[in-house]
Write a protein that holds these residues in place. Structure first.
Motif, PDB file in Angstrom:
ATOM      1  N   THR A  62       0.842  -1.200   0.000  1.00 16.45           N
ATOM      2  CA  THR A  62       0.000   0.000   0.000  1.00 16.45           C
ATOM      3  C   THR A  62       0.872   1.242   0.000  1.00 16.45           C
ATOM      4  N   ALA A  63       1.955   1.218   0.775  1.00 13.28           N
ATOM      5  CA  ALA A  63       2.881   2.360   0.821  1.00 13.28           C
ATOM      6  C   ALA A  63       3.495   2.629  -0.550  1.00 13.28           C
ATOM      7  N   GLN A  64       3.822   1.561  -1.285  1.00 14.12           N
ATOM      8  CA  GLN A  64       4.390   1.727  -2.638  1.00 14.12           C
ATOM      9  C   GLN A  64       3.388   2.390  -3.573  1.00 14.12           C
ATOM     10  N   ALA A  65       2.119   2.013  -3.459  1.00 15.57           N
ATOM     11  CA  ALA A  65       1.080   2.622  -4.293  1.00 15.57           C
ATOM     12  C   ALA A  65       0.905   4.095  -3.941  1.00 15.57           C
ATOM     13  N   VAL A  66       0.964   4.413  -2.638  1.00  8.87           N
ATOM     14  CA  VAL A  66       0.862   5.804  -2.181  1.00  8.87           C
ATOM     15  C   VAL A  66       2.009   6.631  -2.762  1.00  8.87           C
TER      16      VAL A  66
END
Length: 216
Positions: free
Chosen positions: A159-163
Motif C-alpha cells: 500500500t505504501a508503494q502505491a501511495v
C-alpha cells in the motif's frame, strides 16, 4: 470556536466510512473545543457488503444516505462544502474512501479520485487550511497535494508503494503516532490500518485532531 468539515464515504468499514474512526473524530473535535459539520457525496456506493458475512449484497445504497446514519441525519451534500466557511478538514478512513471517494481499492497506483473530493480538499489546501487523513484516506494525498507531501498508511509495504507511486512521500508510522507535513499542513495517522482495538485507534486520531486544530 474552530469549525471543521468532515467528509464521510458511507457507513461501514467494508463499503463506507469506518464508523469507529468517524465517531472518534467527532468526539475528539468536540472535546478539544471545535464544532464540526459532516459532508458526503450524493452518489451510489460502489457496492454493498454484508458486514456479518463479508459477502457482497445485490442492492444499491447512496453514500450520503448511508453517511447520515453516522451523522445522525445531519450530513450535507459534498457539492455544498465551502472551504472558506471552515478552519480545517478531516477525512476518516474505511473502504468507502478507496471504493466510493476513489477507486484506490481496485487500481492502486493507477487509481483516480472523485472530482468533488479533489476540488474540496484542494480548496482547503489553497487557502492554507489544514487537512487530516485517517487510515486508508492518506492514499488520496498524492491525488490532491503537491508531489512529495508526507503521508502514512502505517507500514504495509504494498500500500505504501502505491501511495508513493501516486506522488506522496510515505513515512512508516506506528498506530499511536501521526505524520505531519508542516509545509502543506497535511496530517495522517494509521488508525485501523494498524489498530487492534478502538482505544488504539483513538490515540492516533486524538493526536491528529489536536495537530489539526493547532494548525487551524
Amino acid at each position: 470556536m474552530k469549525q471543521v468539515a468532515i467528509i464521510l464515504s458511507g457507513c461501514g468499514v467494508f463499503d463506507g466510512a469506518e464508523i469507529h474512526e468517524s465517531v472518534l473524530t467527532m468526539l475528539h473535535l468536540e472535546r478539544q473545543g471545535a464544532r464540526y459539520q459532516c459532508f458526503a457525496p450524493d452518489i451510489e456506493q460502489h457496492h454493498v457488503i454484508n458486514h456479518l458475512t463479508g459477502e457482497e449484497q445485490d442492492e444499491q445504497r447512496n453514500v450520503r444516505v448511508e453517511a447520515a446514519r453516522i451523522a445522525r441525519g445531519d450530513v450535507a451534500s459534498l457539492d455544498t462544502l465551502d472551504a472558506s466557511a471552515f478552519d480545517a478538514l478531516i477525512l476518516p478512513g474505511g473502504f468507502g474512501v478507496a471504493k466510493n471517494l476513489s477507486d484506490f481499492a481496485f487500481k492502486g497506483a493507477q487509481s483516480s479520485i472523485l472530482a468533488a473530493v479533489k476540488e474540496s480538499c484542494q480548496a482547503f489546501n489553497q487557502l492554507g487550511k489544514p487537512i487530516a487523513y485517517l487510515c486508508i484516506a492518506p492514499a488520496l494525498i498524492g491525488h490532491i497535494h503537491p508531489a512529495g507531501t508526507l503521508a502514512t498508511i502505517g507500514n504495509d509495504e504494498a500500500t505504501a508503494q502505491a501511495v508513493e507511486a501516486l506522488g506522496a512521500s510515505h513515512v512508516n508510522c506506528g498506530v499511536a503516532d501521526i505524520v505531519v507535513d508542516d509545509t502543506h499542513k497535511v496530517i495522517s495517522t494509521p488508525a485501523y490500518m494498524l489498530a487492534g482495538s478502538i482505544s488504539e485507534a483513538s490515540t492516533g486520531i486524538e493526536k491528529a485532531v489536536q495537530k489539526l486544530l493547532e494548525f487551524a
